[in-house]
Design an enzyme around this catalytic site. Structure first.
Site, PDB file in Angstrom:
ATOM      1  N   LYS A   1      -0.886  -5.626  -8.417  1.00 63.11           N
ATOM      2  CA  LYS A   1      -1.168  -6.868  -7.671  1.00 63.11           C
ATOM      3  C   LYS A   1      -2.554  -7.428  -8.005  1.00 63.11           C
ATOM      4  O   LYS A   1      -2.730  -8.629  -8.160  1.00 63.11           O
ATOM      5  CB  LYS A   1      -1.062  -6.556  -6.176  1.00 63.11           C
ATOM      6  CG  LYS A   1      -1.723  -7.520  -5.247  1.00 63.11           C
ATOM      7  CD  LYS A   1      -0.791  -8.616  -4.882  1.00 63.11           C
ATOM      8  CE  LYS A   1      -1.442  -9.765  -4.139  1.00 63.11           C
ATOM      9  NZ  LYS A   1      -2.530  -9.439  -3.276  1.00 63.11           N
TER      10      LYS A   1
ATOM     11  N   HIS B   1       0.838  -1.204   0.000  1.00 62.19           N
ATOM     12  CA  HIS B   1       0.000   0.000   0.000  1.00 62.19           C
ATOM     13  C   HIS B   1       0.875   1.258   0.000  1.00 62.19           C
ATOM     14  O   HIS B   1       0.565   2.234  -0.685  1.00 62.19           O
ATOM     15  CB  HIS B   1      -0.869   0.041   1.251  1.00 62.19           C
ATOM     16  CG  HIS B   1      -1.884  -1.055   1.362  1.00 62.19           C
ATOM     17  ND1 HIS B   1      -1.809  -2.036   2.319  1.00 62.19           N
ATOM     18  CD2 HIS B   1      -3.000  -1.327   0.643  1.00 62.19           C
ATOM     19  CE1 HIS B   1      -2.849  -2.854   2.204  1.00 62.19           C
ATOM     20  NE2 HIS B   1      -3.580  -2.468   1.180  1.00 62.19           N
TER      21      HIS B   1
HETATM   22  P1  AMP Z   1      -6.459  -3.582  -0.710  1.00 58.70           P
HETATM   23  O1  AMP Z   1      -6.317  -2.865   0.600  1.00 58.70           O
HETATM   24  O2  AMP Z   1      -6.026  -5.004  -0.663  1.00 58.70           O
HETATM   25  O3  AMP Z   1      -7.819  -3.369  -1.322  1.00 58.70           O
HETATM   26  O4  AMP Z   1      -5.434  -2.893  -1.697  1.00 58.70           O
HETATM   27  C1  AMP Z   1      -5.475  -1.494  -1.933  1.00 58.70           C
HETATM   28  C2  AMP Z   1      -4.601  -1.170  -3.108  1.00 58.70           C
HETATM   29  O5  AMP Z   1      -3.264  -1.588  -2.829  1.00 58.70           O
HETATM   30  C3  AMP Z   1      -5.025  -1.913  -4.396  1.00 58.70           C
HETATM   31  O6  AMP Z   1      -4.884  -1.028  -5.493  1.00 58.70           O
HETATM   32  C4  AMP Z   1      -4.038  -3.047  -4.458  1.00 58.70           C
HETATM   33  O7  AMP Z   1      -3.815  -3.511  -5.762  1.00 58.70           O
HETATM   34  C5  AMP Z   1      -2.796  -2.399  -3.880  1.00 58.70           C
HETATM   35  N1  AMP Z   1      -1.877  -3.417  -3.375  1.00 58.70           N
HETATM   36  C6  AMP Z   1      -2.141  -4.379  -2.470  1.00 58.70           C
HETATM   37  N2  AMP Z   1      -1.061  -5.175  -2.296  1.00 58.70           N
HETATM   38  C7  AMP Z   1      -0.091  -4.694  -3.136  1.00 58.70           C
HETATM   39  C8  AMP Z   1       1.244  -5.089  -3.432  1.00 58.70           C
HETATM   40  N3  AMP Z   1       1.825  -6.139  -2.864  1.00 58.70           N
HETATM   41  N4  AMP Z   1       1.928  -4.365  -4.344  1.00 58.70           N
HETATM   42  C9  AMP Z   1       1.344  -3.302  -4.963  1.00 58.70           C
HETATM   43  N5  AMP Z   1       0.098  -2.886  -4.719  1.00 58.70           N
HETATM   44  C10 AMP Z   1      -0.625  -3.571  -3.819  1.00 58.70           C
END
Ligand code: AMP
Length: 277
Positions: A147, A35
């Site tokens: 991701k 994040h």
């Molecule tokens: P989430 O909280 O899982 O909904 O993720 C929020 C944002 O962070 C989304 O755009 C995800 O794709 C991004 N994200 C989550 N994990 C990663 C990672 N390992 N590398 C890059 N972006 C990430």
């Protein structure tokens, strides 16, 4: 100073005070360095950084982990101190006074494939909350992680098809030192499951090593020997999400998902392919 707001009205008022370029980073919290790569990118390209933290019930199906999804707002706010200018952390009732909402965003066929086949309605829930967040924050740019490759494709389609007035920025996958793609759900993994989970990043590396030969990449993905409970392993045309065959040349997305114990894990990579090489 990072300002924290919880209601749509407070958010609109705080947004109205921001001048210059505004970037939005939507998240579900339980923040990790993946994040934060998005937040750091936002800081590079915009004057103001808004981070939303909301575990969106609409994108969870029955029997999924909505209730037990990790939540730690205090730790997230400490992580974001100084890195974000404005944090929007609403309760479910703030976002959805009527639940399910009377009107929502419905995606097309793409939302029924791969992740969408396993999680029916998931991407409609994502598209609905993202549309609300875009409307409330009026960002110049919104930042998403590679991701979640299919989510990114669907949000790109949402922005293009509905002419939403913002640009999107994608950030590469952040990984742990052992290669595992960072995810809020990794905390569900036991030490043994975490070892098993490395099969995902190994397959991604095998596909990358087989590039640019299209046939070799297809073979590496199809022949993977990892003893995992795969949901899908697919090689797609990155522009259309159509499955490719050996005659394909261009930018391909290798997209994989598996269950390790009770945890669903995703990984992917983009490879440039040339048929017949
Ligand atoms: P989430 O909280 O899982 O909904 O993720 C929020 C944002 O962070 C989304 O755009 C995800 O794709 C991004 N994200 C989550 N994990 C990663 C990672 N390992 N590398 C890059 N972006 C990430």
């Amino acid at each position: 100073m990072t300002k924290v707001v919880t209601t749509p009205d407070e958010l609109r008022a705080a947004r109205a005070e921001l001048t210059g370029k505004v970037a939005l980073v939507p998240t579900m919290g339980a923040l990790h360095d993946g994040h934060m790569t998005l937040v750091r990118r936002a800081r590079e390209i915009a004057d103001h950084v808004i981070v939303s933290i909301f575990v969106n019930p609409l994108q969870f199906g029955p029997g999924e982990d909505f209730e037990r999804y990790p939540r730690d707002l205090e730790a997230d706010l400490a992580t974001l101190a100084g890195a974000a200018d404005l944090v929007f952390a609403p309760e479910v009732a703030d976002m959805y006074p009527v639940l399910p909402p009377r009107v929502s965003v419905t995606c097309g066929e793409i939302a029924t494939l791969f992740e969408g086949a396993i999680r029916p309605g998931h991407f409609d829930g994502v598209a609905t909350v993202v549309t609300k967040l875009f409307t409330l924050t009026a960002p110049d740019v919104a930042i998403f992680g590679q991701k979640d490759a299919q989510q990114l494709f669907i949000i790109r389609s949402l922005v293009e098809d509905l002419n939403l007035p913002l640009t999107l920025e994608a950030v590469p996958i952040a990984r742990a030192d052992d290669g595992l793609a960072l995810s809020s759900r990794n905390i569900y993994l036991s030490a043994e499951e975490r070892k098993a989970a490395l099969a995902l990043s190994r397959l991604v590396r095998a596909a990358e090593a087989a590039a640019p030969n299209t046939a070799a990449v297809l073979r590496a993905v199809a022949d993977n020997r990892a003893d995992l409970d795969w949901d899908y392993t697919a090689v797609l045309d990155h522009r259309t999400f159509a499955q490719i065959d050996e005659s394909f040349s261009g930018e391909a997305l290798v997209m994989i998902a598996a269950r390790v114990g009770g945890t669903r894990l995703l990984d992917n990579t983009i490879v440039h392919l040339r048929a017949g090489e």
